[in-house]
Design a protein around this motif. Structure first.
Motif, PDB file in Angstrom:
ATOM      1  N   GLY A  27      -5.600  -8.378 -11.021  1.00 36.62           N
ATOM      2  CA  GLY A  27      -4.191  -8.044 -11.169  1.00 36.62           C
ATOM      3  C   GLY A  27      -3.905  -6.973 -12.197  1.00 36.62           C
ATOM      4  N   VAL A  28      -4.857  -6.754 -13.112  1.00 38.16           N
ATOM      5  CA  VAL A  28      -4.634  -5.757 -14.162  1.00 38.16           C
ATOM      6  C   VAL A  28      -4.392  -4.366 -13.571  1.00 38.16           C
ATOM      7  CG1 VAL A  28      -7.087  -5.188 -14.469  1.00 38.16           C
ATOM      8  CG2 VAL A  28      -5.504  -4.933 -16.392  1.00 38.16           C
ATOM      9  N   PHE A  29      -4.896  -4.150 -12.348  1.00 41.05           N
ATOM     10  CA  PHE A  29      -4.755  -2.820 -11.749  1.00 41.05           C
ATOM     11  C   PHE A  29      -3.326  -2.505 -11.305  1.00 41.05           C
ATOM     12  CE2 PHE A  29      -9.394  -3.194 -11.421  1.00 41.05           C
ATOM     13  CZ  PHE A  29      -9.739  -1.960 -11.971  1.00 41.05           C
ATOM     14  N   TRP A  30      -2.441  -3.509 -11.262  1.00 40.80           N
ATOM     15  CA  TRP A  30      -1.031  -3.194 -11.019  1.00 40.80           C
ATOM     16  C   TRP A  30      -0.462  -2.336 -12.144  1.00 40.80           C
ATOM     17  CZ3 TRP A  30       0.887  -3.697  -6.422  1.00 40.80           C
ATOM     18  CH2 TRP A  30       0.422  -4.704  -5.555  1.00 40.80           C
ATOM     19  N   TRP A  31      -1.121  -2.364 -13.292  1.00 39.14           N
ATOM     20  CA  TRP A  31      -0.663  -1.604 -14.457  1.00 39.14           C
ATOM     21  C   TRP A  31      -1.317  -0.231 -14.557  1.00 39.14           C
ATOM     22  CZ3 TRP A  31       3.057  -3.566 -17.805  1.00 39.14           C
ATOM     23  CH2 TRP A  31       3.415  -4.898 -17.577  1.00 39.14           C
ATOM     24  N   THR A  32      -2.157   0.106 -13.603  1.00 38.13           N
ATOM     25  CA  THR A  32      -2.852   1.401 -13.632  1.00 38.13           C
ATOM     26  C   THR A  32      -1.906   2.589 -13.782  1.00 38.13           C
ATOM     27  OG1 THR A  32      -4.674   0.526 -12.299  1.00 38.13           O
ATOM     28  CG2 THR A  32      -4.425   2.924 -12.354  1.00 38.13           C
ATOM     29  N   PRO A  33      -0.794   2.661 -13.037  1.00 37.05           N
ATOM     30  CA  PRO A  33       0.102   3.818 -13.195  1.00 37.05           C
ATOM     31  C   PRO A  33       0.645   3.979 -14.611  1.00 37.05           C
ATOM     32  CG  PRO A  33       0.589   2.667 -11.159  1.00 37.05           C
ATOM     33  CD  PRO A  33      -0.375   1.793 -11.911  1.00 37.05           C
ATOM     34  N   GLY A  36       4.534 -13.544  -1.454  1.00 34.99           N
ATOM     35  CA  GLY A  36       3.797 -14.433  -2.336  1.00 34.99           C
ATOM     36  C   GLY A  36       2.506 -13.797  -2.808  1.00 34.99           C
ATOM     37  N   GLY A  37       1.805 -14.505  -3.683  1.00 37.15           N
ATOM     38  CA  GLY A  37       0.480 -14.054  -4.096  1.00 37.15           C
ATOM     39  C   GLY A  37       0.439 -13.203  -5.336  1.00 37.15           C
ATOM     40  N   MET A  38       1.587 -12.845  -5.909  1.00 38.82           N
ATOM     41  CA  MET A  38       1.607 -12.030  -7.122  1.00 38.82           C
ATOM     42  C   MET A  38       2.133 -12.862  -8.284  1.00 38.82           C
ATOM     43  SD  MET A  38       3.072  -8.305  -5.900  1.00 38.82           S
ATOM     44  CE  MET A  38       2.777  -7.576  -7.521  1.00 38.82           C
ATOM     45  N   SER A  39       1.443 -12.765  -9.415  1.00 41.61           N
ATOM     46  CA  SER A  39       1.932 -13.432 -10.620  1.00 41.61           C
ATOM     47  C   SER A  39       3.103 -12.646 -11.196  1.00 41.61           C
ATOM     48  CB  SER A  39       0.813 -13.521 -11.661  1.00 41.61           C
ATOM     49  OG  SER A  39       0.517 -12.221 -12.166  1.00 41.61           O
ATOM     50  N   LEU A  40       3.810 -13.243 -12.140  1.00 43.29           N
ATOM     51  CA  LEU A  40       4.917 -12.554 -12.793  1.00 43.29           C
ATOM     52  C   LEU A  40       4.434 -11.306 -13.515  1.00 43.29           C
ATOM     53  CD1 LEU A  40       7.912 -12.477 -13.538  1.00 43.29           C
ATOM     54  CD2 LEU A  40       7.389 -13.928 -15.521  1.00 43.29           C
ATOM     55  N   THR A  41       3.251 -11.385 -14.120  1.00 41.28           N
ATOM     56  CA  THR A  41       2.674 -10.224 -14.814  1.00 41.28           C
ATOM     57  C   THR A  41       2.377  -9.101 -13.834  1.00 41.28           C
ATOM     58  OG1 THR A  41       1.687 -11.678 -16.474  1.00 41.28           O
ATOM     59  CG2 THR A  41       0.813  -9.442 -16.328  1.00 41.28           C
ATOM     60  N   ASP A  42       1.833  -9.456 -12.678  1.00 33.19           N
ATOM     61  CA  ASP A  42       1.553  -8.449 -11.645  1.00 33.19           C
ATOM     62  C   ASP A  42       2.845  -7.788 -11.178  1.00 33.19           C
ATOM     63  OD1 ASP A  42      -1.049  -9.277 -11.868  1.00 33.19           O
ATOM     64  OD2 ASP A  42      -1.082 -10.374  -9.970  1.00 33.19           O
ATOM     65  N   LYS A  43       3.869  -8.607 -10.976  1.00 37.83           N
ATOM     66  CA  LYS A  43       5.153  -8.078 -10.513  1.00 37.83           C
ATOM     67  C   LYS A  43       5.769  -7.156 -11.557  1.00 37.83           C
ATOM     68  CE  LYS A  43       6.411 -11.780  -7.288  1.00 37.83           C
ATOM     69  NZ  LYS A  43       7.422 -12.801  -6.941  1.00 37.83           N
ATOM     70  N   LEU A  44       5.585  -7.499 -12.822  1.00 38.45           N
ATOM     71  CA  LEU A  44       6.116  -6.632 -13.878  1.00 38.45           C
ATOM     72  C   LEU A  44       5.410  -5.285 -13.867  1.00 38.45           C
ATOM     73  CD1 LEU A  44       8.044  -6.366 -16.266  1.00 38.45           C
ATOM     74  CD2 LEU A  44       6.266  -7.377 -17.729  1.00 38.45           C
ATOM     75  N   GLY A  45       4.082  -5.293 -13.690  1.00 38.55           N
ATOM     76  CA  GLY A  45       3.336  -4.031 -13.618  1.00 38.55           C
ATOM     77  C   GLY A  45       3.803  -3.176 -12.455  1.00 38.55           C
ATOM     78  N   LEU A  46       3.988  -3.797 -11.281  1.00 39.18           N
ATOM     79  CA  LEU A  46       4.466  -3.059 -10.105  1.00 39.18           C
ATOM     80  C   LEU A  46       5.875  -2.531 -10.345  1.00 39.18           C
ATOM     81  CD1 LEU A  46       4.448  -2.103  -7.183  1.00 39.18           C
ATOM     82  CD2 LEU A  46       5.017  -4.448  -6.475  1.00 39.18           C
ATOM     83  N   THR A  47       6.735  -3.345 -10.937  1.00 39.16           N
ATOM     84  CA  THR A  47       8.125  -2.928 -11.176  1.00 39.16           C
ATOM     85  C   THR A  47       8.193  -1.723 -12.101  1.00 39.16           C
ATOM     86  OG1 THR A  47       8.912  -5.197 -10.872  1.00 39.16           O
ATOM     87  CG2 THR A  47      10.359  -3.687 -12.061  1.00 39.16           C
ATOM     88  N   LEU A  48       7.419  -1.745 -13.173  1.00 38.25           N
ATOM     89  CA  LEU A  48       7.421  -0.614 -14.097  1.00 38.25           C
ATOM     90  C   LEU A  48       6.791   0.622 -13.458  1.00 38.25           C
ATOM     91  CD1 LEU A  48       6.600  -2.342 -17.513  1.00 38.25           C
ATOM     92  CD2 LEU A  48       8.835  -1.737 -16.541  1.00 38.25           C
ATOM     93  N   SER A  49       5.847   0.415 -12.544  1.00 41.86           N
ATOM     94  CA  SER A  49       5.281   1.554 -11.805  1.00 41.86           C
ATOM     95  C   SER A  49       6.345   2.190 -10.919  1.00 41.86           C
ATOM     96  CB  SER A  49       4.093   1.099 -10.953  1.00 41.86           C
ATOM     97  OG  SER A  49       3.057   0.599 -11.757  1.00 41.86           O
ATOM     98  N   LEU A  50       7.155   1.356 -10.252  1.00 41.25           N
ATOM     99  CA  LEU A  50       8.270   1.873  -9.455  1.00 41.25           C
ATOM    100  C   LEU A  50       9.247   2.624 -10.341  1.00 41.25           C
ATOM    101  CD1 LEU A  50       8.987  -1.242  -7.177  1.00 41.25           C
ATOM    102  CD2 LEU A  50       7.917   0.912  -6.471  1.00 41.25           C
ATOM    103  N   GLY A  51       9.491   2.086 -11.552  1.00 44.61           N
ATOM    104  CA  GLY A  51      10.396   2.758 -12.483  1.00 44.61           C
ATOM    105  C   GLY A  51       9.859   4.094 -12.958  1.00 44.61           C
ATOM    106  N   ALA A  52       8.536   4.178 -13.151  1.00 46.37           N
ATOM    107  CA  ALA A  52       7.932   5.446 -13.554  1.00 46.37           C
ATOM    108  C   ALA A  52       8.135   6.509 -12.476  1.00 46.37           C
ATOM    109  CB  ALA A  52       6.443   5.252 -13.836  1.00 46.37           C
ATOM    110  N   VAL A  53       7.955   6.114 -11.216  1.00 46.49           N
ATOM    111  CA  VAL A  53       8.198   7.039 -10.103  1.00 46.49           C
ATOM    112  C   VAL A  53       9.669   7.460 -10.088  1.00 46.49           C
ATOM    113  CG1 VAL A  53       8.219   7.299  -7.596  1.00 46.49           C
ATOM    114  CG2 VAL A  53       6.331   6.096  -8.705  1.00 46.49           C
ATOM    115  N   ALA A  54      10.560   6.485 -10.264  1.00 51.48           N
ATOM    116  CA  ALA A  54      11.995   6.792 -10.250  1.00 51.48           C
ATOM    117  C   ALA A  54      12.378   7.719 -11.391  1.00 51.48           C
ATOM    118  CB  ALA A  54      12.805   5.493 -10.340  1.00 51.48           C
ATOM    119  N   GLY A  55      11.784   7.495 -12.579  1.00 49.92           N
ATOM    120  CA  GLY A  55      12.093   8.338 -13.732  1.00 49.92           C
ATOM    121  C   GLY A  55      11.630   9.762 -13.539  1.00 49.92           C
ATOM    122  N   ILE A  56      10.404   9.931 -13.040  1.00 47.12           N
ATOM    123  CA  ILE A  56       9.907  11.284 -12.768  1.00 47.12           C
ATOM    124  C   ILE A  56      10.657  11.863 -11.571  1.00 47.12           C
ATOM    125  CG2 ILE A  56       7.856  12.640 -12.169  1.00 47.12           C
ATOM    126  CD1 ILE A  56       6.219  10.563 -13.751  1.00 47.12           C
ATOM    127  N   GLY A  57      11.132  10.968 -10.680  1.00 45.94           N
ATOM    128  CA  GLY A  57      11.984  11.421  -9.575  1.00 45.94           C
ATOM    129  C   GLY A  57      13.285  12.037 -10.059  1.00 45.94           C
TER     130      GLY A  57
END
Length: 391
Positions: free
Chosen positions: A47-53, A114-135
């Protein structure tokens, strides 16, 4: 002599090629951030890879900026018109949007499943935010153009962050008041990013609304109409969020809000960097002097410029707001940041470190005269006491 100069100009026009031409496509890797995290986490089961971005944004980009270095080469004047008319560069920005929204839709589908922990979801959410910010930076490039299709694409890019008022405030507010105490998007010497953030978010919102209300008032119309570009931009955000909630359930709404906040905060930390401490002088009549290259911090770091469509050549952008990113020029007289925006946003999160790196640069830019800088009012006495002896 004139004939020789003309011949050389013609030759430059014909033979010059943009050395970054194909590098601009690298910017399209940014909206792929959510797919990157998804693919790596699935391939490894970690799950740590959700934070890769986020690791790429805050660690890899700053390091690559330093390793690749700078490029201060300008296109020859004779090639500018041809460069601006080349539609290849427009498609490099246009294609960002479908990738941005594909990532948002896939991200919502993953967040609602299903299948994602809260930590994983937070990593994905912030990745979406990074795209939106650079957008928002892509929206910035498009929103300055005269063609209506590009201006509408700008609003679409802004919808993900509910920052549609930026389209108004930036063009008609910031570009008029830049590097003055009246501009909510110009940071002051001694002002931390965390103090700047609420001031710029609220100040830009108020300014965008006032500008549209005034424009419509001159036409004898109420501000409460969909002809108000602030309201119709927010309506696009409402429609987007509503559609995503209907499609994926109300459980995605908190994540949508979080990614939007992270996205516009990413924009504002870049705003903080662009004009920190810089101040336009006033004429004897009390008017501010015309904005010049010395009123914007520039950076020629290649990596950040490629990912941000030459946003770091900020002085030329303020001198020529409609000029397309590929034609923006370096100015020798513009103050230079110690690194690209990727590294500067990390510094901005830590005010003591930021001030240690930047305050003496502001002071040097004004030949030691701190009174010529844009000072944080609450820190004015302390700044004068600390630096006044240098005058």
């Amino acid at each position: 002599m004139a004939a020789t100069a003309d011949a050389r100009g013609s030759e430059a026009h014909i033979t010059w090629r943009d050395p970054k031409r194909h590098l601009w496509l690298i910017g399209l890797t940014v909206p792929l951030f959510p797919f990157m995290g998804w693919g790596l986490s699935n391939a490894t089961g970690l799950g740590v890879f959700w934070w890769t971005p986020l690791f790429i944004l805050y660690v890899v980009f700053p390091v690559v900026d330093q390793l690749i270095g700078k490029d201060a080469v300008n296109p020859p004047a004779e090639a500018l018109a041809r460069l601006e008319q080349d539609r290849y560069y427009r498609w490099c920005t246009y294609l960002f949007l479908p990738l941005q929204y594909a990532g948002l839709v896939i991200g919502c589908a993953l967040l609602s499943g299903g299948g994602m922990s809260l930590t994983d979801k937070l990593g994905l959410t912030l990745s979406l935010g990074a795209v939106a910010g650079i957008g928002i930076n892509t929206a910035h490039e498009l929103g300055h153009k005269k063609e209506s299709v590009e201006r509408w694409l700008s609003k679409i890019a802004l919808a993900q962050t509910w920052y549609g008022h930026f389209f108004i405030e930036h063009n008609r507010g910031h570009h008029v008041r830049v590097a003055t105490p009246e501009d909510p998007a110009s940071a002051r010497l001694g002002e931390s990013f965390w103090r700047f953030l609420p001031r710029t978010v609220l100040g830009s919102l108020r300014s965008g609304w006032r500008l549209e209300k005034r424009r419509l008032g001159r036409r004898g119309k109420s501000a409460w109409t969909l002809r108000n570009d602030v309201l119709n931009a927010w309506a696009m955000s409402l429609a987007l969020f509503g559609a995503l909630v209907i499609a994926f359930g109300p459980g995605v709404l908190p994540y949508l809000v979080l990614q939007a906040v992270f996205g516009f905060c990413l924009l504002e930390v870049i705003n903080y960097t662009e004009h920190y401490g810089l101040l336009r002088g006033q004429t004897t009549k009390g008017r501010y002097e015309r904005c010049a290259p010395r009123h914007s911090w520039n950076s020629d770091n290649v990596a950040s410029n490629v990912f941000l469509y030459h946003l770091q050549r900020h002085s030329d952008h303020h001198a020529n707001p409609t000029r397309r990113y590929q034609a923006l020029r370096h100015f020798e007289e513009a103050p230079e940041l110690p690194t690209g925006y990727a590294g500067m946003i990390v510094l901005a999160y830590f005010p003591p470190l930021w001030r240690r790196v930047m305050d003496h640069r502001v002071l040097a830019h004004y030949d030691g005269d701190v009174t010529r800088a844009n000072l944080q009012p609450s820190k004015r006495a302390a700044l004068l006491a600390r630096y006044g002896s240098a005058v």
